[in-house]
Scaffold this motif. Structure first.
Motif, PDB file in Angstrom:
ATOM      1  N   UNK A   1       1.808   8.134  12.576  1.00  0.00           N
ATOM      2  CA  UNK A   1       3.186   8.406  13.010  1.00  0.00           C
ATOM      3  C   UNK A   1       4.214   7.432  12.446  1.00  0.00           C
ATOM      4  N   UNK A   2       3.862   6.147  12.379  1.00  0.00           N
ATOM      5  CA  UNK A   2       4.819   5.169  11.867  1.00  0.00           C
ATOM      6  C   UNK A   2       5.120   5.408  10.394  1.00  0.00           C
ATOM      7  N   UNK A   3       4.094   5.651   9.608  1.00  0.00           N
ATOM      8  CA  UNK A   3       4.312   5.915   8.183  1.00  0.00           C
ATOM      9  C   UNK A   3       5.062   7.241   7.982  1.00  0.00           C
ATOM     10  N   UNK A   4       4.748   8.222   8.803  1.00  0.00           N
ATOM     11  CA  UNK A   4       5.452   9.504   8.683  1.00  0.00           C
ATOM     12  C   UNK A   4       6.935   9.321   8.998  1.00  0.00           C
ATOM     13  N   UNK A   5       7.247   8.537  10.030  1.00  0.00           N
ATOM     14  CA  UNK A   5       8.640   8.278  10.362  1.00  0.00           C
ATOM     15  C   UNK A   5       9.335   7.538   9.227  1.00  0.00           C
ATOM     16  N   UNK A   6       8.662   6.538   8.645  1.00  0.00           N
ATOM     17  CA  UNK A   6       9.234   5.800   7.525  1.00  0.00           C
ATOM     18  C   UNK A   6       9.536   6.729   6.361  1.00  0.00           C
TER      19      UNK A   6
ATOM     20  N   UNK B   1       0.870  -1.184   0.000  1.00  0.00           N
ATOM     21  CA  UNK B   1       0.000   0.000   0.000  1.00  0.00           C
ATOM     22  C   UNK B   1       0.901   1.226   0.000  1.00  0.00           C
ATOM     23  N   UNK B   2       0.705   2.109  -0.972  1.00  0.00           N
ATOM     24  CA  UNK B   2       1.596   3.259  -1.102  1.00  0.00           C
ATOM     25  C   UNK B   2       1.402   4.245   0.050  1.00  0.00           C
ATOM     26  N   UNK B   3       2.510   4.771   0.547  1.00  0.00           N
ATOM     27  CA  UNK B   3       2.488   5.790   1.591  1.00  0.00           C
ATOM     28  C   UNK B   3       2.393   7.145   0.900  1.00  0.00           C
ATOM     29  N   UNK B   4       1.361   7.908   1.203  1.00  0.00           N
ATOM     30  CA  UNK B   4       1.198   9.198   0.524  1.00  0.00           C
ATOM     31  C   UNK B   4       2.197  10.217   1.052  1.00  0.00           C
ATOM     32  N   UNK B   5       2.176  11.396   0.449  1.00  0.00           N
ATOM     33  CA  UNK B   5       3.182  12.396   0.777  1.00  0.00           C
ATOM     34  C   UNK B   5       3.072  12.976   2.158  1.00  0.00           C
ATOM     35  N   UNK B   6       1.885  12.992   2.720  1.00  0.00           N
ATOM     36  CA  UNK B   6       1.681  13.599   4.032  1.00  0.00           C
ATOM     37  C   UNK B   6       0.896  12.658   4.937  1.00  0.00           C
ATOM     38  N   UNK B   7       1.496  11.532   5.321  1.00  0.00           N
ATOM     39  CA  UNK B   7       0.755  10.567   6.143  1.00  0.00           C
ATOM     40  C   UNK B   7       0.489  11.115   7.536  1.00  0.00           C
ATOM     41  N   UNK B   8      -0.705  10.863   8.045  1.00  0.00           N
ATOM     42  CA  UNK B   8      -1.038  11.289   9.410  1.00  0.00           C
ATOM     43  C   UNK B   8      -0.585  10.251  10.433  1.00  0.00           C
TER      44      UNK B   8
ATOM     45  N   UNK C   1      -5.859   3.204  13.561  1.00  0.00           N
ATOM     46  CA  UNK C   1      -4.609   3.785  13.082  1.00  0.00           C
ATOM     47  C   UNK C   1      -3.450   3.089  13.771  1.00  0.00           C
ATOM     48  N   UNK C   2      -2.244   3.315  13.294  1.00  0.00           N
ATOM     49  CA  UNK C   2      -1.083   2.643  13.831  1.00  0.00           C
ATOM     50  C   UNK C   2      -0.572   3.357  15.071  1.00  0.00           C
ATOM     51  N   UNK C   3       0.115   2.581  15.907  1.00  0.00           N
ATOM     52  CA  UNK C   3       0.597   3.099  17.179  1.00  0.00           C
ATOM     53  C   UNK C   3       1.879   3.892  16.986  1.00  0.00           C
ATOM     54  N   UNK C   4       2.005   4.986  17.715  1.00  0.00           N
ATOM     55  CA  UNK C   4       3.182   5.851  17.582  1.00  0.00           C
ATOM     56  C   UNK C   4       4.351   5.291  18.387  1.00  0.00           C
TER      57      UNK C   4
END
Length: 635
Positions: A92-97, A83-90, A336-339
């Motif tokens: 926290x885990x995807x944003x860190x990635x 699943x593609x990670x968009x440019x501005x993920x809300x 949502x995913x855990x921070x």
């Protein structure tokens, strides 16, 4: 060994791979022909069988190669359930990635790749796929996000960037096509045997077709075993090399070692059939097998930590399982995913920046540049719907009249709403720091690469008109236009963009001289003597002897701000992109020496170096400090 040597080595391995593949095909074809002849088919039947088999293998391999060429790295990621990670993920885990991937890309000088998460895979794993950096994707499993802290995640991503920079991706993609062609025989045999079981209710021994099916299975898997053995031999050493580069990038062996320990303590497996891409993964579950594509995990850990004992894994396994179960429950409850918090490692900076392998200072510098970009601009650059606005914002002229003319061009081409959105970015940030312009543009590339063909054509035409609105071409304007054209062009045909080049520098001395003269001129626009000295130093590095006379062409110095130099540079870069790798190595080092002459690398020189290197399909770290260090070493 630097970028050029790794790429050259990868090309040699590719040639050996094709030769070994040919040997595998000969073994398969010859075995089938021999079996047909042994069963009384005669010489003619054996010859027909061999011809049809060879054609079938070739067609299957070409078909899979065509699929991969059309879909690139994203095809592999999506086939694996990514699943593609968009440019501005809300999240926290995807944003860190995404932040870690962006830092690594900008630090190493490669385009920011698309990022995917394999949401259904709880094992700890990752892979990079694509034919060239311009179409690369990085995919990480859900288990990696749930199990790894930031330092460990950075070690995994750095490992995958090692594969990108070492030329492994193209080789890995070719391996997929080759194995598919060989495996197709066994798959056809299995399918034929299954159909005959259903049709004859298990009495398959009396049918001649069953003998053909069994023969296909036996010979197909015999050839596949040989091909997998070849693949394993190629892949194992590449994993050690990627581990070494991950440590070089981060200067934090504990991060990579921690990730490998967690893989060993838990597991690396993915859902579904991963046989096709097992050689591309960060780690493999299999241990001690003849066809294993990865070195044993414990051996990889001990390279990083010689005193490691496997007993340490016992307690870690229970902790990880509990952590992953907790994260899964929280996602189910919260949606949502855990921070998780992480720390940025420190350490001394070493590394071959010219080789595309960033040191820790480049990664930290890229992180600081990204953090300094104003939030609204960074958000817009990562937005698939609005990334175009950032490109147009970056081209706005400081002169009011020219800027209003440019906004009119935007309204004419993209509509008044787009023009007002660009004006809004200007109101939010009237004067962006010069050293932040290139990183901001880099952030927009993943979204821009997903534009439809007609949108890309329209954007390139508008950018060209905005650049020439004042009748001049500034260095940054040229860099933006050239980089944009390169990115959008390469993404259409990454296979061709990554093809080997064979031209020699001796045949392009005039173009190389122009390149260095342009760098020298823009580095010292008001000091002709300093410009000549910089050119002399660069030519000395290029040829191995200081020239008696190094002059800046009059046409260049007289047209420094007009269109002429940009048009000539386009032609020169297109020609020099055809150079073989060893000659590109010499040229890039000469460029760095030229830019460094005088002790500092200005923003204009850094931007020119960046776009020149990108046009030559060579990664170059963004931070000018890295170029200064390496150029100093060369001196």
């Amino acid at each position: 060994m630097n970028f050029f040597e790794h790429q050259d080595q990868a090309q040699r391995r590719t040639r050996w791979l094709l030769a070994l593949f040919g040997l595998s095909v000969l073994v398969i074809v010859g075995s089938l022909g021999l079996m047909v002849w042994a069963f009384g088919g005669g010489t003619e039947a054996a010859a027909w069988t061999m011809g049809v088999t060879a054609g079938l293998i070739a067609l299957a391999s070409l078909y899979r190669a065509w699929q991969l060429r059309a879909g690139g790295g994203r095809l592999i990621a999506r086939e694996m359930g990514g699943v593609q990670v968009d440019g501005n993920p809300t999240d926290p885990q995807r944003r860190q990635l995404r932040n870690v991937v962006e830092e690594m890309a900008i630090a190493s000088g490669v385009p920011v790749p698309e990022v995917y998460v394999l949401e259904q895979d709880l094992g700890i794993n990752a892979f990079a796929a694509g034919f060239a950096p311009s179409d690369a994707v990085v995919a990480v499993t859900r288990g990696a996000l749930d199990s790894l802290d930031r330092a460990e995640l950075k070690g995994v991503i750095a490992h995958e960037f090692g594969h990108v920079l070492n030329g492994d991706m193209r080789l890995n993609m070719r391996l997929i096509g080759i194995l598919y062609g060989i495996e197709i025989l066994a798959l056809l045999g299995q399918g034929g045997l299954a159909r005959r079981r259903r049709r004859h209710k298990g009495d398959i021994a009396e049918t001649g077709g069953a003998i053909v099916s069994v023969t296909l299975i036996v010979v197909g898997y015999m050839g596949l075993a040989l091909a997998r053995w070849i693949r394993a031999g190629i892949s194992r050493q590449r994993e050690y090399l990627a581990d070494a580069h991950a440590v070089q990038f981060t200067r934090e062996p504990e991060g990579l070692a921690g990730a490998l320990k967690k893989v060993a303590a838990r597991y690396a497996g993915l859902n579904g059939n991963t046989e096709e891409i097992t050689h591309m993964l960060f780690a493999s579950d299999a241990i001690g097998q003849l066809y294993e594509t990865h070195p044993p995990l414990l051996d990889r850990i001990r390279v990083l930590q010689p005193h490691f004992e496997p007993d340490e894994l016992e307690g870690l396994r229970d902790q990880l399982n509990a952590r992953v179960r907790k994260a899964a429950r929280e996602r189910a409850v919260d949606g949502m995913q855990h921070k998780r918090e992480g720390t940025l490692p420190g350490g001394e900076a070493v590394g071959d920046a010219l080789g595309g392998h960033p040191a820790l200072t480049h990664i930290l510098g890229a992180g600081m540049l990204l953090a300094a970009i104003p939030g609204p601009l960074a958000w817009t650059a990562r937005s698939e719907a609005r990334a175009v606005e950032v490109v147009l914002y970056l081209l706005l002229n400081p002169d009011f009249e020219v800027r209003e003319q440019q906004l009119g061009l935007i309204a004419e081409a993209e509509g008044e709403a787009r023009a007002q959105a660009v004006r809004g970015l200007l109101d939010a940030e009237p004067s962006l720091r010069a050293d932040l312009r290139m990183p901001l543009l880099e952030l927009a590339f993943p979204a821009l690469r997903r534009l439809a063909a007609e949108e890309r054509v329209r954007l390139e035409a508008l950018v060209e008109r905005m650049i020439h609105a004042d009748g001049r071409v500034a260095v940054f304007e040229y860099a933006l236009g050239r980089l944009l054209a390169r990115q959008l062009g390469d993404v259409q045909d990454p296979y061709t963009a990554s093809r080997p080049r064979h031209a020699r520098l001796d045949a392009h001395q005039e173009g190389a001289h122009y390149l260095l003269a342009l760098l020298a001129h823009h580095g010292h626009p008001d000091d002709p003597d300093a410009a000549r000295a910089a050119l002399t130093a660069g030519l000395g590095e290029l040829t191995g002897a200081l020239p008696l006379d190094a002059t800046i062409p009059e046409a260049l110095s007289g047209a420094g701000g007009a269109r002429a130099w940009a048009n000539v540079l386009d032609r020169v870069l297109d020609q020099l992109d055809g150079l073989r790798l060893r000659d590109k190595d010499r040229l890039i080092r000469a460029m760095a020496v030229t830019a460094h002459h005088g002790g500092t690398v200005g923003v204009a020189e850094a931007e020119l170096l960046r776009v020149m290197a990108a046009s030559l399909h060579v990664p170059l770290p963004l931070a000018s400090d890295g170029l200064v260090d390496i150029a100093g070493d060369a001196l």
